[in-house]
Design an enzyme around this catalytic site. Sequence first.
Site, PDB file in Angstrom:
ATOM      1  N   ASP A  84       0.815  -1.214   0.000  1.00 40.02           N
ATOM      2  CA  ASP A  84       0.000   0.000   0.000  1.00 40.02           C
ATOM      3  C   ASP A  84       0.849   1.265   0.000  1.00 40.02           C
ATOM      4  OD1 ASP A  84       0.999  -0.368   2.549  1.00 40.02           O
ATOM      5  OD2 ASP A  84      -0.936  -0.667   3.501  1.00 40.02           O
ATOM      6  N   ASN A 156      -7.139  -2.177  14.353  1.00 42.09           N
ATOM      7  CA  ASN A 156      -8.538  -2.427  13.986  1.00 42.09           C
ATOM      8  C   ASN A 156      -8.682  -3.672  13.108  1.00 42.09           C
ATOM      9  OD1 ASN A 156      -7.453  -1.600  11.575  1.00 42.09           O
ATOM     10  ND2 ASN A 156      -8.921   0.049  11.199  1.00 42.09           N
ATOM     11  N   HIS A 158      -7.005  -4.264  10.255  1.00 42.88           N
ATOM     12  CA  HIS A 158      -6.743  -4.118   8.821  1.00 42.88           C
ATOM     13  C   HIS A 158      -5.489  -4.889   8.427  1.00 42.88           C
ATOM     14  CE1 HIS A 158      -4.220  -0.121   9.216  1.00 42.88           C
ATOM     15  NE2 HIS A 158      -3.453  -1.163   9.363  1.00 42.88           N
ATOM     16  N   GLU A 163      -9.335  -1.839   5.137  1.00 43.79           N
ATOM     17  CA  GLU A 163      -9.923  -1.466   6.425  1.00 43.79           C
ATOM     18  C   GLU A 163     -11.168  -2.307   6.735  1.00 43.79           C
ATOM     19  OE1 GLU A 163      -8.225   0.324   8.335  1.00 43.79           O
ATOM     20  OE2 GLU A 163      -7.832   2.346   7.616  1.00 43.79           O
TER      21      GLU A 163
HETATM   22  P1  PGA Z   1       2.564  -1.280  12.668  1.00 40.93           P
HETATM   23  O1  PGA Z   1       1.435  -1.188  11.546  1.00 40.93           O
HETATM   24  O2  PGA Z   1       3.503  -2.358  12.230  1.00 40.93           O
HETATM   25  O3  PGA Z   1       3.223   0.081  12.639  1.00 40.93           O
HETATM   26  O4  PGA Z   1       1.893  -1.593  13.946  1.00 40.93           O
HETATM   27  C1  PGA Z   1       0.826  -2.357  11.113  1.00 40.93           C
HETATM   28  C2  PGA Z   1      -0.327  -2.034  10.203  1.00 40.93           C
HETATM   29  O5  PGA Z   1      -0.974  -0.989  10.369  1.00 40.93           O
HETATM   30  O6  PGA Z   1      -0.615  -2.862   9.329  1.00 40.93           O
END
Ligand code: PGA
Length: 267
Positions: A84, A156, A158, A163
């Site tokens: 992404d 959350n 995702h 999302e």
């Molecule tokens: P993080 O992000 O590794 O910074 O916790 C993970 C994500 O949002 O997929």
Amino acid sequence: MRLLIFLLFFGTLTAEEPRLRIEIFDTPEELAEACASKIARLIQTKKNCVLGLATGNTPIPSYRALANKVAQTDLSEVVTFNLDEYIGLAPEDPRSFHSFMETHLFSSLLESPARPRGFKRSNLHIPEGKQKAEEYEAAIARLGPIDLQILGIGTNGHIGFAEPGSPFESKTSVVQLSENTRRDNQPAFGSDPVPEFAITMGISTILQAKEILLLATGSKKAEIIRQMLTQPISPWIPATAVRLHPNATLFLDREAASLLGSLHAKD
Ligand code: PGA
């Protein structure tokens, strides 16, 4: 120390659900070492290997360890696809995922006069706002399938920026980020607003990888990992889709696994 578990889903496993492997490590450093070894082994044994890469804080130690492990390896045939990118940030913006990948992995491994067998920039793919989502999806179809997709997980649930509510059939597309995600990612943006939109592989794109490795570390991820493994499979917790994949593994550190209670340990 590493604990290997085949998850039986506390009784919620249905007959159609493949078995998910879960490995729990004492520390994030041990997890990073195991993740890097797995990726390095794939690069060293599979010709033209295609990697799916994630950004976020979680994979940073794994990428550091990987750069050391493959310092002497020929990377010229390795193809990568990132999950992404934000919409509205130039690739050179230090907060973009283009910059993230450059800083945490690509810079030390790119082809150069000193490193002729390094990554070829033309083999590295990160989606971009101005590029059509369908073109990214077509490139994955043409050069893939992805041999190993690395995933993080949002608080959350995702995966990538798919999302809660993203249909499991979703392909690469532009999405609106949830408030939860924008809040979680605020520290990288200081007092500037976090972009509202991003381009991301969809759940269906992610599930097409031949193998999935989802990483989670720290107590902040314990609750969503518990939900991912114990709640019904649903687009409202996108990471539950990983349970449908026939060859998926979770690497957790003890903190991220701390709400799982007693699982069925293999060894
Ligand atoms: P993080 O992000 O590794 O910074 O916790 C993970 C994500 O949002 O997929």
